[in-house]
Design a protein around this motif. Structure first.
Motif, PDB file in Angstrom:
ATOM      1  N   LEU A 198      32.944  40.678  58.871  1.00  0.00           N
ATOM      2  CA  LEU A 198      33.949  41.736  58.999  1.00  0.00           C
ATOM      3  C   LEU A 198      34.523  41.772  60.417  1.00  0.00           C
ATOM      4  CD1 LEU A 198      32.242  44.639  57.002  1.00  0.00           C
ATOM      5  CD2 LEU A 198      34.064  43.111  56.236  1.00  0.00           C
ATOM      6  N   GLU A 199      33.660  41.510  61.399  1.00  0.00           N
ATOM      7  CA  GLU A 199      34.127  41.506  62.783  1.00  0.00           C
ATOM      8  C   GLU A 199      35.111  40.354  63.018  1.00  0.00           C
ATOM      9  OE1 GLU A 199      34.418  42.795  66.742  1.00  0.00           O
ATOM     10  OE2 GLU A 199      33.641  43.741  64.922  1.00  0.00           O
ATOM     11  N   VAL A 200      34.887  39.221  62.385  1.00  0.00           N
ATOM     12  CA  VAL A 200      35.814  38.095  62.522  1.00  0.00           C
ATOM     13  C   VAL A 200      37.188  38.473  61.969  1.00  0.00           C
ATOM     14  CG1 VAL A 200      36.321  35.758  61.727  1.00  0.00           C
ATOM     15  CG2 VAL A 200      34.024  36.336  62.523  1.00  0.00           C
ATOM     16  N   VAL A 201      37.190  39.142  60.822  1.00  0.00           N
ATOM     17  CA  VAL A 201      38.466  39.603  60.251  1.00  0.00           C
ATOM     18  C   VAL A 201      39.142  40.583  61.203  1.00  0.00           C
ATOM     19  CG1 VAL A 201      39.539  40.792  58.317  1.00  0.00           C
ATOM     20  CG2 VAL A 201      37.640  39.213  57.905  1.00  0.00           C
ATOM     21  N   SER A 202      38.347  41.487  61.774  1.00  0.00           N
ATOM     22  CA  SER A 202      38.906  42.448  62.727  1.00  0.00           C
ATOM     23  C   SER A 202      39.483  41.749  63.951  1.00  0.00           C
ATOM     24  CB  SER A 202      37.812  43.432  63.148  1.00  0.00           C
ATOM     25  OG  SER A 202      38.256  44.280  64.188  1.00  0.00           O
ATOM     26  N   ILE A 203      38.791  40.729  64.446  1.00  0.00           N
ATOM     27  CA  ILE A 203      39.270  40.000  65.620  1.00  0.00           C
ATOM     28  C   ILE A 203      40.585  39.279  65.310  1.00  0.00           C
ATOM     29  CG2 ILE A 203      38.757  38.019  67.113  1.00  0.00           C
ATOM     30  CD1 ILE A 203      35.818  38.865  66.997  1.00  0.00           C
ATOM     31  N   LEU A 204      40.678  38.702  64.132  1.00  0.00           N
ATOM     32  CA  LEU A 204      41.905  37.990  63.761  1.00  0.00           C
ATOM     33  C   LEU A 204      43.096  38.931  63.631  1.00  0.00           C
ATOM     34  CD1 LEU A 204      40.514  35.457  61.127  1.00  0.00           C
ATOM     35  CD2 LEU A 204      41.130  35.013  63.512  1.00  0.00           C
ATOM     36  N   PHE A 205      42.843  40.192  63.303  1.00  0.00           N
ATOM     37  CA  PHE A 205      43.932  41.156  63.159  1.00  0.00           C
ATOM     38  C   PHE A 205      44.281  41.844  64.478  1.00  0.00           C
ATOM     39  CE2 PHE A 205      43.428  40.841  58.589  1.00  0.00           C
ATOM     40  CZ  PHE A 205      44.711  41.094  58.129  1.00  0.00           C
ATOM     41  N   ARG A 206      43.511  41.605  65.520  1.00  0.00           N
ATOM     42  CA  ARG A 206      43.799  42.270  66.795  1.00  0.00           C
ATOM     43  C   ARG A 206      45.169  41.909  67.355  1.00  0.00           C
ATOM     44  NH1 ARG A 206      37.911  41.819  69.847  1.00  0.00           N
ATOM     45  NH2 ARG A 206      36.853  43.433  68.600  1.00  0.00           N
ATOM     46  N   PRO A 207      45.586  40.634  67.349  1.00  0.00           N
ATOM     47  CA  PRO A 207      46.942  40.354  67.839  1.00  0.00           C
ATOM     48  C   PRO A 207      48.023  41.084  67.057  1.00  0.00           C
ATOM     49  CG  PRO A 207      45.663  38.331  67.712  1.00  0.00           C
ATOM     50  CD  PRO A 207      44.852  39.389  67.033  1.00  0.00           C
ATOM     51  N   VAL A 208      47.819  41.227  65.756  1.00  0.00           N
ATOM     52  CA  VAL A 208      48.816  41.927  64.935  1.00  0.00           C
ATOM     53  C   VAL A 208      48.873  43.402  65.312  1.00  0.00           C
ATOM     54  CG1 VAL A 208      49.511  42.498  62.589  1.00  0.00           C
ATOM     55  CG2 VAL A 208      48.472  40.274  63.075  1.00  0.00           C
ATOM     56  N   SER A 209      47.702  44.032  65.425  1.00  0.00           N
ATOM     57  CA  SER A 209      47.681  45.459  65.747  1.00  0.00           C
ATOM     58  C   SER A 209      48.213  45.718  67.149  1.00  0.00           C
ATOM     59  CB  SER A 209      46.253  45.996  65.610  1.00  0.00           C
ATOM     60  OG  SER A 209      45.380  45.362  66.532  1.00  0.00           O
ATOM     61  N   LEU A 210      47.857  44.870  68.109  1.00  0.00           N
ATOM     62  CA  LEU A 210      48.354  45.049  69.471  1.00  0.00           C
ATOM     63  C   LEU A 210      49.869  44.912  69.537  1.00  0.00           C
ATOM     64  CD1 LEU A 210      45.711  43.040  71.556  1.00  0.00           C
ATOM     65  CD2 LEU A 210      46.118  45.498  71.661  1.00  0.00           C
TER      66      LEU A 210
END
Length: 367
Positions: free
Chosen positions: A283-295
């Protein structure tokens, strides 16, 4: 051989810095060649000059961000050219009842030299980047021991940002990553405030209507009101984040931080914790991959909404379009500062969480 006054001043400044370093470190003059550059830079005055000089160098990152943004813009433009039917349908002028005159969701292409698209947001980003580089060079061109003017302001800004970052991520990480976070903060803040200058978005090509002149293709657009620019900054941070994490904890430490169980347990409980933390790591990997999108979309959405708010307020009361938006300009000034801080703080916290060691976590958290 004749020595100019400027060269003598530089020699005197270097001698003064060296003597101050000797007094700070308690080292004799004969030991300086043996110690090397590290004690000089770790002295009080050495740190000030080192941080002030190196803050001008990281502005190359701005060029990287603009390059990535231009590449994204080029890709989006090329994809749009693959659908001429849709483009032709969109080019049909809408009726006055359905057509809305507002800030478009994407930047407008204003030129294409050598088949390279240049958008109005790219022009503003270039202006901001050149302005920051010239200011940094001007402030550090003739360094004075008692700073005044531009040097005084730049020293205050760099020192305040450095102390602020040390209090968040600790001195060790701050020394390695300060160049990035300071550059990102200064660039985002400058781009946000430059977009509020009267004339940005109000000059360009358009046509006359019964209600006045309408701008169809503005010459300038806020750099952060273009999702390509914000996504470029987020992607550059994501790449830097991976490099910093590997340098701090290594590849195995990076994987352990994501998937390895925490705490001390044995037997069946240990096996259960392995399964639980592995699932949490996925789940953390998915969260990390979405960080550029959210930022990227957080910054883009707030700046884009602010510019639309100002345009809507300028058209709210006919004849008073210059007066109504004034209170909202102050709101957008604060919003520009807040968004620059949020972007810098989120990236700093993401870096601290992956780079801190278990035994040094509380120390890094409290600086």
């Amino acid at each position: 051989m004749r020595v100019s006054v400027h060269q003598r001043n530089e020699v005197n400044l270097a001698e003064h810095l060296l003597s101050a370093t000797v007094s700070d470190t308690g080292t004799s003059m004969t030991d300086i060649p043996k110690l090397g550059l590290a004690p000089v830079l770790t002295s009080h005055r050495g740190r000030d000059v080192f941080k002030l000089k190196t803050i001008a160098v990281p502005f190359f990152l701005v060029a990287v961000l603009i390059s990535v943004s231009a590449g994204l813009t080029w890709a989006v433009t090329a994809e749009s050219q693959m659908t001429p039917a849709i483009s032709a349908q969109a080019a049909v002028p809408a009726s006055p009842e359905t057509k809305e005159h507002g800030l478009s969701t994407k930047a407008v292409e204003i030129a294409r030299p050598f088949n390279f698209p240049i958008t109005n947001s790219m022009v503003v980003s270039w202006i901001v980047a050149v302005g920051l580089i010239l200011f940094a060079q001007l402030a550090t061109r003739r360094m004075k021991q008692v700073p005044t003017g531009a040097q005084n302001f730049l020293e205050w800004l760099v020192e305040a940002l450095y102390d602020f970052m040390v209090g968040i991520i600790g001195p060790h990480l701050a020394k390695r990553t300060f160049w990035f976070f300071a550059t990102i903060f200064i660039f985002i803040l400058s781009a946000n405030w430059i977009a509020l200058v009267p004339g940005v978005g109000a000059m360009g090509w358009g046509h006359r209507t019964d209600h006045g002149f309408v701008i169809d293709q503005p010459l300038f657009r806020g750099a952060n009101a273009d999702v390509n620019m914000t996504l470029a900054m987020a992607l550059v941070f994501f790449a830097s984040w991976i490099v910093w994490a590997v340098r701090e904890v290594g590849v195995m430490g990076f994987l352990k931080e994501l998937f390895a169980p925490k705490g001390e347990s044995t037997g069946v409980l240990r096996l259960l914790m392995v399964v639980v933390f592995f699932a949490a790591g996925c789940l953390e990997v998915v969260s990390i991959l979405f960080r550029p999108v959210s930022l990227s979309f957080r910054l883009y959405g707030n700046i884009f909404a602010g510019e639309n708010l100002l345009e809507a307020m300028s058209k709210l009361v006919p004849g008073f379009g210059w007066l109504v938006p004034i209170p909202f300009y102050f709101l957008e000034l604060v919003m520009g500062l807040v968004q620059a801080l949020v972007f810098m703080l989120l990236t700093a916290v993401f870096t601290m969480l992956i780079c801190q060691h278990e035994t040094e976590g509380p120390v890094a958290a409290h600086g």
